[in-house]
Design an enzyme around this catalytic site. Sequence first.
Site, mmCIF file in Angstrom:
data_model
loop_
_atom_site.group_PDB
_atom_site.id
_atom_site.type_symbol
_atom_site.label_atom_id
_atom_site.label_comp_id
_atom_site.label_asym_id
_atom_site.label_seq_id
_atom_site.Cartn_x
_atom_site.Cartn_y
_atom_site.Cartn_z
ATOM 1 N N GLN A 403 0.879 -1.180 0.000
ATOM 2 C CA GLN A 403 0.000 0.000 0.000
ATOM 3 C C GLN A 403 0.912 1.224 0.000
ATOM 4 O OE1 GLN A 403 -1.826 -1.750 3.518
ATOM 5 N NE2 GLN A 403 -3.838 -1.374 2.620
ATOM 6 N N HIS A 414 5.870 3.800 6.266
ATOM 7 C CA HIS A 414 7.169 3.124 6.190
ATOM 8 C C HIS A 414 6.972 1.984 5.188
ATOM 9 C CE1 HIS A 414 10.787 1.352 8.595
ATOM 10 N NE2 HIS A 414 10.725 0.772 7.408
ATOM 11 N N HIS A 418 2.933 -6.729 2.519
ATOM 12 C CA HIS A 418 2.082 -7.706 3.182
ATOM 13 C C HIS A 418 2.171 -9.031 2.420
ATOM 14 C CE1 HIS A 418 -0.275 -4.831 5.716
ATOM 15 N NE2 HIS A 418 0.080 -3.973 4.753
#
Length: 467
Positions: A403, A414, A418
């Site tokens: 993202q 940061h 995922h």
Amino acid sequence: MIVIKFTKECMRNICCSLVSKRMSSTSKCKVAVCQFTATNDKSENLTTVQNLVSDAVREKARMVFLPEASDYMASDKNESKSLSESLDGPLMKAYKEIAAQNKIWLSIGGFHEKIDDNTIYNSHIIIDDVGEIKTIYRKVHLFDVTIPEKKIFLRESDINVSGSQILPPIDTPAGALGLAICYDLRFPELSTLQTKLGANILTYPSAFTSSTGRAHWEVLLRARAIENQCYVIAAAQYGRHNKKRVSYGHAMIVDPWGNIKAECPKYSEEMETNQSIAFAEIDCEYMNKIRQEMPVQQHRRNDLYNLSMVLSKKKHIDDNDIFSFADKKILGSTVFYRSDYCYAFTNIRCVVPGHVLIATLRSAPRLVDLTQEEIADLFQTAVAVQRIMEMEHNTVSSTICVQDGHFAGQTVPHVHVHILPRKKGDFERNDDVYTHLANHDKEENLQPVRPLEEMCKEACKLRKYLN
């Protein structure tokens, strides 16, 4: 001054021992740069260091930079070997106590670090204000130079072994430090790499000879500052150490525009004192202004040329390590993989079983802020971790997601990836995974955090795959 604020979310994380912190520091930090005449008397040299630190404390400096060979300057190589100590020795213990007692950070610019009878490193060691060693850089370029007409006969390799690693910048109250020592100053590739990795201060603790100092010291330091748009802090040895050795001195702090902001005297036989200290403020806002007005880093032609580090193998993970994740702190016991540029850790809230994260070691908000080496390492790690999670959870599919930015659902500024191992029917509609991912850590949808013990146990199990 560092101010720590705790949100409700941070408090939850602390309760589960992830110790989340929201830290904001002022953009200015006062530092001290030092020079003195070290001899083969370690006790006398230590007293000088104590005096310099006391001066720095009175001036309210947050960090003190000491020169190369702060521990001693020997008269010959046999004496140098006999005086060297390990990091567990009494001298390093004394440095730690000085830092802790004065609540100040120390840059021990050059310490003869004894590993065994045949291995001594010239090491630049950073100690924090509670007396803990934060990082150790071992000098990679050794000064082996013979110039008879200038009476220079020096072979550092007769005493020291060269280091084998360029370290990423270390976070300090003054900013992100790129560590080097003396002769490293002549190799601009090192400073370029450190700047690419996020350094805003380059450090060159030194013992330049009198002749090379007169010729090159100032111009090299100012060049490194200008070309990297960084502060440069260069502590220095000064004066006559013994019959064979005279050092140039002129310790200084240079700003990102190339201006000398603080300096100590150049060597002179008329000087009555053998120790000096100078002070300057490190102003990160000023540095950022220069970088914005003249965006040199953005103008590099990476399509035509590039400078990259040689990657090393998987790094050892200590359960007591603390990793930064934006304003949060991740315990080493929850980390199951670490490379040169990133680390993988178990997740505090999982969208699906086996949902883990990979983050860059350097705090960067978006992919575009990473170097090519960091990007390559991040996605190589993502592929390796994906395979591990699929084996662990007996799946043949994964959702891999970055993202990248607030409007893409990023809630932690940061860069992180995922990894979600996927099974048939884990969501009513397959793409619901993205909705769950976008909402799983929002304040209004917070799930209970996982017990720390569970996260550590999972990390321990995953490490076995990588071993």
